[in-house]
Enzyme design. Structure first.
Site, short mmCIF file in Angstrom:
data_model
loop_
_atom_site.label_atom_id
_atom_site.label_comp_id
_atom_site.label_asym_id
_atom_site.label_seq_id
_atom_site.Cartn_x
_atom_site.Cartn_y
_atom_site.Cartn_z
N ALA A 13 0.83 -1.21 0.00
CA ALA A 13 0.00 0.00 0.00
C ALA A 13 0.86 1.25 0.00
CB ALA A 13 -0.92 -0.01 1.22
N GLY A 15 1.93 2.85 -2.83
CA GLY A 15 1.76 3.67 -4.03
C GLY A 15 0.96 4.94 -3.78
N ARG A 19 -4.46 8.58 -9.76
CA ARG A 19 -5.72 8.75 -10.49
C ARG A 19 -6.93 9.04 -9.61
NH1 ARG A 19 -5.75 3.55 -14.06
NH2 ARG A 19 -4.04 2.93 -12.68
N GLU A 161 4.20 -7.82 -18.02
CA GLU A 161 3.49 -6.55 -17.83
C GLU A 161 3.02 -6.02 -19.18
OE1 GLU A 161 2.72 -5.10 -14.66
OE2 GLU A 161 3.19 -7.23 -14.53
N ASN A 176 -3.07 -11.00 -14.21
CA ASN A 176 -2.45 -11.18 -12.90
C ASN A 176 -3.14 -10.26 -11.90
OD1 ASN A 176 -0.74 -11.47 -10.71
ND2 ASN A 176 0.78 -10.02 -11.51
N ASN A 234 -8.55 2.24 -8.71
CA ASN A 234 -7.54 3.20 -9.15
C ASN A 234 -8.10 4.62 -9.28
OD1 ASN A 234 -5.19 1.50 -9.47
ND2 ASN A 234 -6.37 0.51 -11.09
N TYR A 372 -37.56 22.29 19.69
CA TYR A 372 -36.14 22.05 19.89
C TYR A 372 -35.91 21.73 21.35
CZ TYR A 372 -31.24 22.56 20.74
OH TYR A 372 -29.96 22.30 21.16
N ASN A 383 -45.92 15.64 28.47
CA ASN A 383 -46.33 16.10 27.16
C ASN A 383 -45.70 17.47 26.90
OD1 ASN A 383 -48.37 15.55 24.82
ND2 ASN A 383 -48.50 17.74 25.31
N ARG A 446 -47.00 35.40 30.53
CA ARG A 446 -47.28 36.05 29.25
C ARG A 446 -48.10 37.30 29.53
NH1 ARG A 446 -51.52 31.25 27.77
NH2 ARG A 446 -53.25 32.13 28.94
C1 UD1 Z 1 0.77 -4.92 -10.68
C2 UD1 Z 1 1.37 -6.16 -11.33
C3 UD1 Z 1 0.50 -6.57 -12.50
C4 UD1 Z 1 -0.90 -6.82 -12.02
C5 UD1 Z 1 -1.45 -5.61 -11.30
C6 UD1 Z 1 -2.77 -5.94 -10.67
C7 UD1 Z 1 3.77 -5.96 -11.03
C8 UD1 Z 1 5.07 -5.64 -11.67
N1 UD1 Z 1 2.70 -5.85 -11.79
O1 UD1 Z 1 0.81 -3.90 -11.68
O2 UD1 Z 1 1.02 -7.74 -13.11
O3 UD1 Z 1 -1.74 -7.15 -13.11
O4 UD1 Z 1 -0.55 -5.22 -10.26
O5 UD1 Z 1 -3.30 -4.78 -10.13
O6 UD1 Z 1 3.73 -6.33 -9.88
N2 UD1 Z 1 3.17 -0.84 -4.56
C9 UD1 Z 1 4.01 -0.63 -3.50
N3 UD1 Z 1 5.30 -0.26 -3.73
C10 UD1 Z 1 5.79 -0.10 -4.97
C11 UD1 Z 1 4.94 -0.33 -6.06
C12 UD1 Z 1 3.64 -0.70 -5.84
O7 UD1 Z 1 3.59 -0.76 -2.34
O8 UD1 Z 1 6.97 0.23 -5.08
C13 UD1 Z 1 1.79 -1.21 -4.33
C14 UD1 Z 1 0.82 -0.18 -4.82
O9 UD1 Z 1 0.44 0.70 -3.78
C15 UD1 Z 1 -0.36 -1.00 -5.29
C16 UD1 Z 1 0.26 -2.33 -5.68
O10 UD1 Z 1 1.52 -2.37 -5.06
O11 UD1 Z 1 -1.28 -1.25 -4.24
C17 UD1 Z 1 0.35 -2.48 -7.16
O12 UD1 Z 1 1.16 -1.49 -7.68
P1 UD1 Z 1 0.91 -0.86 -9.08
O13 UD1 Z 1 1.99 0.10 -9.37
O14 UD1 Z 1 -0.50 -0.41 -9.18
O15 UD1 Z 1 1.14 -2.14 -10.01
P2 UD1 Z 1 0.54 -2.34 -11.42
O16 UD1 Z 1 1.37 -1.59 -12.38
O17 UD1 Z 1 -0.89 -2.10 -11.39
CA CA Z 2 -2.77 -1.12 -9.94
#
Ligand code: UD1
Ligand code: CA
Length: 479
Positions: A13, A15, A19, A161, A176, A234, A372, A383, A446
């Site tokens: 988590a 990232g 978006r 990818e 995936n 996303n 109120y 009442n 009153r």
């Molecule tokens: C990734 C997968 C892809 C898959 C997709 C599903 C890889 C290389 N690709 O792509 O095959 O179909 O998920 O949603 O794994 N995150 C981190 N640290 C990082 C990068 C990402 O914690 O350095 C977390 C993000 O917060 C996110 C998740 O990992 O929750 C996925 O990262 P994201 O960059 O969205 O991967 P995708 O490019 O979607």
């Molecule tokens: Ca993603």
């Protein structure tokens, strides 16, 4: 077969979630009363993992603080730079050391993923003796996802990818999910060897799969029966979509447990809400937080309850209730606003255009219309007449009012706090009560009425009123 307990669940988590176009980190956006990341953690927790780990990075102070209160059983590990999913897992293993046993990796933005699906992934992983088992799904539109590349016999070869895929690989519709069960020892070794030599210059966790396969380890896939479950959030369009799906699941669970939901399309219920059998929820109703509704109660239409308790057989119509305790057989609304600290005793009534705050209404007491009541303690069998105001605020401080058992407050009474209306006491309609009324007395406060005879005939001559008056006076004189 019983589900093998994972050694760890690692939730990625870190990232940014660009978006979402939000000041709020993506995983903290809420659906059905719970942050996205907490939905994932709730599903993971039911697997009873030995460790629950969340990788945080972007806006880590906020996400970390949130997790510390929402999920104190989870350990947050900071990934300072987001250098890919493989880097995220490597960071975890560098911090906690190699984990022996099964390591489940998942994301903080897939709130529809059910424990049952994760359990199936773990079962297959164990049954097949795999080094890694990836959760996949066949989707109508795989754009943006990594594709599952299989050989002619159907064995998984690698994950490619989208940005690195050939046109033929892009045509693959098995995607995936990004969720995997790994053998912890093999993962620890392989993740160190993932390169960032790819279109995005990132360490791809997906590469662990081909590394392990090339070294002769067993690699497998579990295809999710419902691809909707692995869909991530996303943007806010997807946020609305997952909210709808989750809400529907919650509603169906309540309906199967004996709750009538008249219109599931206009009813929204948070995860923490408890509803007993034989409750009826009418259209346009939202139930939030720790709301609890006891058997036989009816809520709605068009009511929003937050952290509110509704007792057996109570009726709540067109009401907004925040932090209220509504007793059994109580009637609320239509058009009532119950604010925090409202406690309504058995068979009490709070009716139309009534607002209450920090107020107790005793058993069988009625506050039926246009009132109120703030900072009030109202006894039993009281009442409160229409248009009564509990004048609790002097512009600086709030003061309490007490109305004791059996009292009868006349219409349009101003009860200027602090003040007490004694047991069985009355107030005359239109009174401004500033002194206590003793038990059994009537408080009259009153101006005395005086009538000025013929005023309308003199001062409003020729009007409809004057004509009506003239006619009545003539009839009276004539008879
Ligand atoms: C990734 C997968 C892809 C898959 C997709 C599903 C890889 C290389 N690709 O792509 O095959 O179909 O998920 O949603 O794994 N995150 C981190 N640290 C990082 C990068 C990402 O914690 O350095 C977390 C993000 O917060 C996110 C998740 O990992 O929750 C996925 O990262 P994201 O960059 O969205 O991967 P995708 O490019 O979607
Ligand atoms: Ca993603």
């Amino acid at each position: 077969m019983s589900v093998p307990r994972p050694a760890a669940v690692v939730v990625l988590a870190a990232g940014e979630g660009t978006r979402m176009k939000s000041q709020t980190p993506k995983v903290l956006h809420e659906v059905c009363g719970r942050a996205l990341v907490d939905h994932m953690l709730a599903a993971a927790r039911r697997l009873e993992p030995e460790r629950l780990i969340v990788v945080i990075g972007h806006d880590r102070e906020r996400v970390g603080a949130h997790l510390a209160s929402s999920s104190p059983d989870a350990r947050a590990i900071v990934q300072r730079e987001q250098r890919g999913t493989g880097h995220a897992v490597r960071t975890v293993l560098e911090e906690v050391g190699t984990i022996t046993g099964t390591v489940l990796v998942t994301y903080g933005d897939v709130p529809l993923l059910r424990t049952e699906t994760l359990a199936q992934l773990l079962e297959q992983h164990a049954a097949d003796g795999n080094a890694v088992t990836v959760l996949t799904a066949v989707v109508p539109d795989p754009t943006g996802y990594g594709r599952i590349v299989r050989d002619a016999a159907g064995a998984v070869l690698e994950i490619v990818e989208e940005k690195d895929a050939s046109p033929q690989q892009r045509a693959i519709t098995e995607m995936n999910s990004g969720i995997y069960a790994f053998d912890g020892l093999l993962l620890a070794d392989a993740v160190k060897r993932v390169s960032s030599d790819n279109a995005q210059g990132e360490e791809y966790l997906t590469d662990v799969l081909s590394i392990l396969r090339e070294e002769g380890h067993r690699v497998g896939a579990h295809v999710a029966s419902d691809h909707v479950e692995v869909e991530g959030v996303n943007d806010r369009v997807q946020l609305a979509f997952v909210r709808k799906v989750l809400n529907r699941r919650l509603l169906e669970a309540h309906m199967r447990a004996g709750v009538t939901i008249v219109d599931p399309d206009s009813t929204w219920i948070d995860v923490g809400v408890e509803i007993s059998p034989d409750v009826v929820i009418h259209p346009g109703t939202q139930l939030h937080g720790q709301t609890r509704i006891e058997t036989g109660a009816e809520v709605g239409p068009a009511s929003t309850l937050t952290g509110t308790t509704v007792g057996e057989g109570a009726l709540v119509r067109n009401a907004v209730c925040d932090g209220a305790v509504i007793g059994p057989e109580v009637s609320v609304g239509p058009y009532a606003y119950l604010r925090p600290g409202t406690v309504l005793g058995r068979a009490a009534k709070v009716g139309t255009f009534v607002e209450t705050k920090n107020t107790t209404v005793g058993e069988r007491s009625k506050v039926p219309h246009l009132t109120y009541a703030g900072d009030a303690t109202i006894g039993q069998d009281v009442n409160i007449g229409a248009s009564t105001v509990f004048v609790n605020y002097d512009g600086v401080n709030k003061h309490p009012t007490t109305v004791r058992d059996g009292a009868f407050v006349g219409c349009d009474t101003m009860l200027v706090a602090p003040v007490t209306v004694g047991d069985g006491a009355y107030t005359a309609a239109g009174s401004v009560i500033i002194d206590d009324v003793p038990p059994g007395a009537i408080g009259v406060a009153r101006a005395k009425q005086r009538n000025i005879e013929q005023w309308v005939l003199r001062r409003r001559a020729g009007t409809k009123s004057a004509k009506a008056a003239q006619k009545a006076i003539e009839q009276e004189n004539g008879s």
